[in-house]
Design an enzyme around this catalytic site. Structure first.
Site, PDB file in Angstrom:
ATOM      1  CB  CYS A 138      -0.868   0.029   1.255  1.00 26.41           C
ATOM      2  SG  CYS A 138      -1.874  -1.445   1.445  1.00 26.41           S
ATOM      3  NE  ARG A 195       4.210   1.698  -1.558  1.00 24.71           N
ATOM      4  CZ  ARG A 195       5.350   1.054  -1.367  1.00 24.71           C
ATOM      5  NH1 ARG A 195       6.357   1.258  -2.175  1.00 24.71           N
ATOM      6  NH2 ARG A 195       5.492   0.228  -0.359  1.00 24.71           N
ATOM      7  CD1 TRP A 249      -2.806  -4.771  -4.852  1.00 25.71           C
ATOM      8  CD2 TRP A 249      -2.179  -6.040  -3.122  1.00 25.71           C
ATOM      9  NE1 TRP A 249      -2.663  -6.062  -5.304  1.00 25.71           N
ATOM     10  CE2 TRP A 249      -2.273  -6.870  -4.273  1.00 25.71           C
ATOM     11  CE3 TRP A 249      -1.796  -6.628  -1.919  1.00 25.71           C
ATOM     12  CZ2 TRP A 249      -2.007  -8.224  -4.254  1.00 25.71           C
ATOM     13  CZ3 TRP A 249      -1.529  -7.994  -1.899  1.00 25.71           C
ATOM     14  CH2 TRP A 249      -1.637  -8.771  -3.049  1.00 25.71           C
ATOM     15  CG  ASN A 296       2.913  -0.661   3.045  1.00 23.77           C
ATOM     16  OD1 ASN A 296       2.356  -1.640   2.574  1.00 23.77           O
ATOM     17  ND2 ASN A 296       4.130  -0.286   2.700  1.00 23.77           N
ATOM     18  N   GLY A 297       1.490  -3.031   5.204  1.00 19.32           N
ATOM     19  CA  GLY A 297       2.137  -4.234   5.737  1.00 19.32           C
ATOM     20  C   GLY A 297       1.088  -5.225   6.183  1.00 19.32           C
ATOM     21  CD  GLU A 301       9.672 -10.874 -17.261  1.00 17.35           C
ATOM     22  OE1 GLU A 301       9.409 -11.698 -16.366  1.00 17.35           O
ATOM     23  OE2 GLU A 301       9.350  -9.672 -17.198  1.00 17.35           O
ATOM     24  CE  LYS A 303       6.303  -7.852 -17.363  1.00 17.56           C
ATOM     25  NZ  LYS A 303       7.401  -8.255 -16.543  1.00 17.56           N
ATOM     26  CD  GLU A 336       3.199  -8.383 -14.824  1.00 13.87           C
ATOM     27  OE1 GLU A 336       4.347  -8.269 -15.234  1.00 13.87           O
ATOM     28  OE2 GLU A 336       2.906  -8.329 -13.614  1.00 13.87           O
ATOM     29  CG  HIS A 345       8.016 -34.181 -23.274  1.00 19.10           C
ATOM     30  ND1 HIS A 345       8.227 -35.516 -23.530  1.00 19.10           N
ATOM     31  CD2 HIS A 345       9.161 -33.553 -23.636  1.00 19.10           C
ATOM     32  CE1 HIS A 345       9.438 -35.693 -24.009  1.00 19.10           C
ATOM     33  NE2 HIS A 345      10.030 -34.513 -24.083  1.00 19.10           N
ATOM     34  CE  LYS A 378       7.535  -1.640 -10.293  1.00 12.67           C
ATOM     35  NZ  LYS A 378       7.687  -2.401 -11.536  1.00 12.67           N
TER      36      LYS A 378
HETATM   37  O1  M6R Z   1      10.274  -5.938  -6.418  1.00  9.96           O
HETATM   38  P1  M6R Z   1      10.560  -7.361  -6.784  1.00  9.96           P
HETATM   39  O2  M6R Z   1      11.499  -7.484  -7.923  1.00  9.96           O
HETATM   40  O3  M6R Z   1      10.994  -8.187  -5.628  1.00  9.96           O
HETATM   41  O4  M6R Z   1       9.159  -7.924  -7.265  1.00  9.96           O
HETATM   42  C1  M6R Z   1       8.993  -9.260  -7.601  1.00  9.96           C
HETATM   43  C2  M6R Z   1       7.685  -9.485  -8.329  1.00  9.96           C
HETATM   44  O5  M6R Z   1       6.608  -9.146  -7.513  1.00  9.96           O
HETATM   45  C3  M6R Z   1       7.604  -8.666  -9.618  1.00  9.96           C
HETATM   46  O6  M6R Z   1       8.665  -8.944 -10.466  1.00  9.96           O
HETATM   47  C4  M6R Z   1       6.287  -8.957 -10.369  1.00  9.96           C
HETATM   48  O7  M6R Z   1       6.292 -10.263 -10.835  1.00  9.96           O
HETATM   49  C5  M6R Z   1       6.086  -7.946 -11.495  1.00  9.96           C
HETATM   50  N1  M6R Z   1       4.728  -7.484 -11.513  1.00  9.96           N
HETATM   51  C6  M6R Z   1       6.377  -8.497 -12.830  1.00  9.96           C
HETATM   52  O8  M6R Z   1       6.145  -7.604 -13.864  1.00  9.96           O
END
Ligand code: M6R
Length: 607
Positions: free
Chosen positions: A2, A27, A74, A98-99, A480, A484, A487, A503, A602
Site C-alpha cells: 500500500c 503500490r 492493495w 502498509n504491511g 518472462e 508480461k 499481467e 511432452h 508494484k
Molecule cells: O520488487 P521485486 O522485484 O521483488 O518484485 C517481484 C515481483 O513481484 C515482480 O517482479 C512482479 O512479478 C512484477 N509485476 C512483474 O512484472
C-alpha cells in the site's frame, strides 16, 4: 503493497496528500482515503477505486486543514470497500498502515473481549483499537503508539494522527518502507521518494524499529525498543520530479521500455573498463569469493532474471547455481552450506517473500548478496553486499527496464567471478566486454521493432491463450514474455522450454493459439526450427523473434520480428524488448489498465 502519505505545514494538506497518493498509486489502487485535521475535528474521506474516485468525493466534501495522512490500498485482509479503506479511526485517532499484522486475529479477539467494536475486516484496525486502549489507560499519544507497536507481529509502516494533538503526527516502521521528506516549516512522509519530489529532495529513511514524531519544524526519531533518541541522517536525493511523469508517453510502461538503452549504459557505468577489457571490482567484489555454489532467490520477473543468472554462473563462471522462488525456498528447509553464496534479486527491495528468505539465510550465517533497484530498501540494507541496478524509478507495475538491468548485473557478476577464478580465457572475456559496449546501440535499434509489433498486435487482441517457447538462455525469456502478456493484457499465456512442448503442451495448439518462438541464430536454432515445424503442423499461428536476415527461419513463420545478431549471452536483452512491446501493444489495444493492472501491485510486501 500500500502507499502512505503524510503532511504537516502551511499548505492545504488535502492537496498534498492527493498529489502524493497519485504518485504512490502504483503500490495499490483498489481504494484510498485521507484523514485531515479540520479545525478541532479529524475528517475522513474514503473511496473504493482509484485516487480519482477519492478526488471526486473530495470535490463534494469541503475538507481543509494543514495536517493529514493518506493511504492507497492493495487489499490483503478484507475486500476493497469503503469500510476496509484506510484511515481507520477510533475515538479521534486515525491510522494508516502498509504491511501485515500477523497476530491480528488474536489481538482482535482480545480487544473485542474488552469491548472494542470493529467496523472493518482489516488487520490495521487492531492498531487503532490498541492505541485507543493505551490512551484510555492514561498514556499520551506517543507512548500509546509505542505500547501498541510492541504488541504487533509482522511488517508495518504506520502513520497516526490525533484530534487532541494538532501539532504533530507519528510514523513508525518495521520492514515496510517509510521515508520522511524534510521541508522548510513543513514536513512530509511517504512510502516512496517520487511522492516527495515536487516538495523536497531532502529525505530521512526510517530504519527498522524506529518511530518518529513529526511537527512543522522538526522530526524527532526514537528506537521503539528502548526509547533512545536517534540523530536523523538527512540525505539529498538526486532525482527530478519528472521521474514520476510520463513525459509524453501514454503509459509509464512504454516510457520505461524506451529507457532501456540508457538504463543498460547506466548500469554498467564504472563497472566495466572498456579500454582494458576488465571488470572493475567496485561493489561487484563480493566479500567472500570462497564459495562453491550460488543460490539465487527471487519472485516474479526478478526470478526470471535469476534463471538467466543461473545459466550465466554455470556457463561463464563454471559455478553450480540454482534459482528458486522465494516463497517456496523459505518453507522447504533447503540444504544450505556455509560455502554457498545466496543472491537475492528484487527491484523494489521490499518483496516480503524475498526479504523473509534473506532473513532466514542470514540467520544461518551464509554470505548474502542483494541485487536491488531501490536504494536503501529493506533487502538492500539487510544483505551483506548489495549491487544496485541503476534502472531509475520503475512505476509501471509490469517490470521491464529493471529486468534488463538485473540480468545485466548478473552477466557482469558472472564475468567478474570467471575472471577472478580463471574460468574464462582472455580472448573470450575481451569479446564479451566488447559486446557490452555494443549493447546500448543494439537495444536502441531493437526498439524500432515497435512499428511492426503495432501492426501485428491487433491480430491477437481476441486471443485467449498464448504459448511462448524458448530454449537454453531464452527459456526464461519466454517465461518472462508470457508473464508480461498475462499481467497486463489478461490473456492466458504459458512459457515453455521449447523441447518440452512435445511432452504435453502441444495438445493446446490449434489455429486459435499463437505460438511465440524465440529463434535467434545460435547453438539452439536447429532444434528450435524443429519445434516451430511441430507447432506449425498442428495449425498454430507462429510468431518468431529471429535474427535479421535469417530468411530461412522467416519463411517458416507467420510473423517475424527481426532483431540484431548478438552473442548468445546477450540475446535475453535483445529478445526481451519485442516481447515487452508485444505485451504492451496488445494490452493497450485491448484497453486494459496497462500501468495498474487488476489485482496487482508494484511491490508485494505480504507473503
Ligand atoms: O520488487 P521485486 O522485484 O521483488 O518484485 C517481484 C515481483 O513481484 C515482480 O517482479 C512482479 O512479478 C512484477 N509485476 C512483474 O512484472
Amino acid at each position: 503493497m500500500c502507499g502512505i502519505m503524510g503532511y504537516i505545514g502551511p499548505k492545504d494538506a488535502k492537496e498534498v496528500l492527493i498529489d502524493g497518493l497519485r504518485r504512490l498509486e502504483y503500490r495499490g489502487y483498489d481504494s484510498s482515503g485521507i484523514a485531515v485535521l479540520d479545525g478541532a475535528e479529524l475528517r475522513i474521506a474514503r473511496a473504493v477505486g482509484k485516487i480519482s474516485s477519492l478526488e471526486s468525493l473530495l470535490g463534494k466534501e469541503k475538507i481543509s486543514g494543514n495536517l493529514g495522512i493518506g493511504h492507497t490500498r492493495w487489499a490483503t485482509h478484507g475486500r476493497p470497500s469503503e469500510n476496509n479503506a484506510h484511515p481507520h479511526m477510533v475515538n479521534g485517532v486515525a491510522v494508516v498502515h502498509n504491511g501485515i499484522i500477523e497476530n491480528y486475529a488474536e489481538l482482535k479477539r482480545e480487544l473485542i473481549s474488552k469491548g472494542s467494536v470493529f467496523r472493518s475486516e482489516t488487520d490495521t484496525e487492531v492498531i487503532s483499537h490498541l492505541i485507543d486502549s493505551y490512551l484510555s489507560k492514561g498514556e499520551d499519544l506517543f507512548k500509546a503508539v509505542i505500547s501498541a507497536i510492541r504488541r504487533l507481529e509482522g511488517a508495518f509502516a504506520i502513520a497516526v494522527v490525533s484530534e487532541k494533538e494538532p501539532d504533530y503526527f507519528i510514523v513508525a516502521k518495521n520492514f515496510s518502507p517509510l521515508i520522511i521528506g524534510v521541508g522548510e516549516g513543513e514536513n512530509f512522509v511517504a512510502s516512496d521518494i517520487p511522492a516527495l519530489l515536487p516538495y523536497t529532495r531532502r529525505i530521512i529513511t526510517l530504519s527498522e524499529n524506529e518511530i518518529a514524531k513529526i511537527s512543522r519544524d522538526k522530526t524527532e526519531i526514537f528506537d521503539i525498543r528502548n526509547g533512545v533518541q536517534i540523530k536523523p541522517e538527512i540525505k539529498t536525493v538526486d532525482m527530478s520530479p519528472s521521474v514520476a511523469e510520463k513525459e509524453g508517453h501514454k503509459h509509464f510502461m512504454h516510457k520505461e521500455i524506451f529507457e532501456i538503452p540508457k538504463v543498460f549504459t547506466d548500469t554498467m557505468l564504472g563497472r566495466i573498463d572498456r579500454e582494458n577489457s576488465e571488470l572493475l571490482p567496485d561493489e561487484l567484489a563480493v566479500r567472500t569469493m570462497d564459495f562453491s555454489r550460488i543460490i539465487i532467490v527471487a519472485c516474479g520477473t526478478s526470478y526470471h532474471a535469476g534463471l538467466i543468472g543461473k545459466y550465466y554462473f554455470e556457463q561463464i563462471s563454471k559455478i553450480p547455481a540454482e534459482a528458486e522462488f522465494a516463497s517456496e525456498f523459505r518453507y522447504r528447509n533447503p540444504v544450505l552450506k556455509k560455502d554457498d553464496l545466496a543472491i537475492f534479486i528484487s527491484q523494489s527491495g521490499e518483496t516480503a517473500d524475498t526479504l523473509g528468505a534473506l532473513k532466514d539465510v542470514k540467520e544461518l550465517g551464509i554470505p548474502t548478496l542483494a541485487i536491488c533497484n531501490v536504494m536503501n530498501s529493506s533487502i538492500a540494507r539487510l544483505a551483506d553486499n548489495v549491487i544496485y541496478t541503476r534502472a531509475g524509478i520503475e512505476i509501471g507495475v509490469a517490470s521491464t527496464k529493471a529486468f534488463i538491468a538485473q540480468t545485466e548485473v548478473l552477466l557482469m557478476l558472472s564475468l567478474f567471478f570467471a575472471s577472478r577464478r580463471g574460468t574464462i580465457g582472455e580472448e573470450e572475456r575481451k569479446r564479451l566486454i566488447n559486446e557490452f559496449s555494443r549493447m546500448p546501440g543494439i537495444l536502441k535499434n531493437t526498439l524500432k521493432t515497435e512499428s511492426y509489433i503495432k501492426e501485428i498486435a491487433p491480430r491477437f487482441i481476441r486471443s485467449r491463450d498464448f504459448i511462448y517457447l524458448g530454449r537454453g538462455i531464452n527459456f526464461p525469456v519466454a517465461l518472462e514474455g508470457a508473464l508480461k502478456l498475462k499481467e497486463i493484457s489478461y490473456i492466458h499465456a504459458e512459457g515453455y522450454a521449447a523441447g518440452e512442448m512435445k511432452h504435453g503442451p502441444i495438445a493446446l495448439i490449434d489455429e486459435d493459439v499463437p505460438v511465440l518462438v524465440i529463434a535467434n541464430r545460435g547453438s539452439n536454432l536447429k532444434k528450435i526450427i524443429s519445434n516451430i515445424l511441430e507447432a506449425k503442423s498442428r495449425g498454430g499461428i507462429l510468431i518468431g523473434v529471429i535474427t535479421k536476415g535469417d530468411e530461412e527461419t522467416k519463411r517458416l513463420l507467420d510473423f517475424a520480428i527481426e532483431v540484431d545478431e548478438t552473442d548468445e549471452f546477450f540475446q535475453p536483452f535483445v529478445n526481451s524488448l519485442p516481447l515487452q512491446l508485444m505485451a504492451y501493444h496488445i494490452a493497450d489495444m485491448k484497453g486494459t489498465d496497462v500501468d495498474q493492472p487488476r489485482n496487482l501491485a508494484k511491490s508485494v510486501t505480504v507473503e
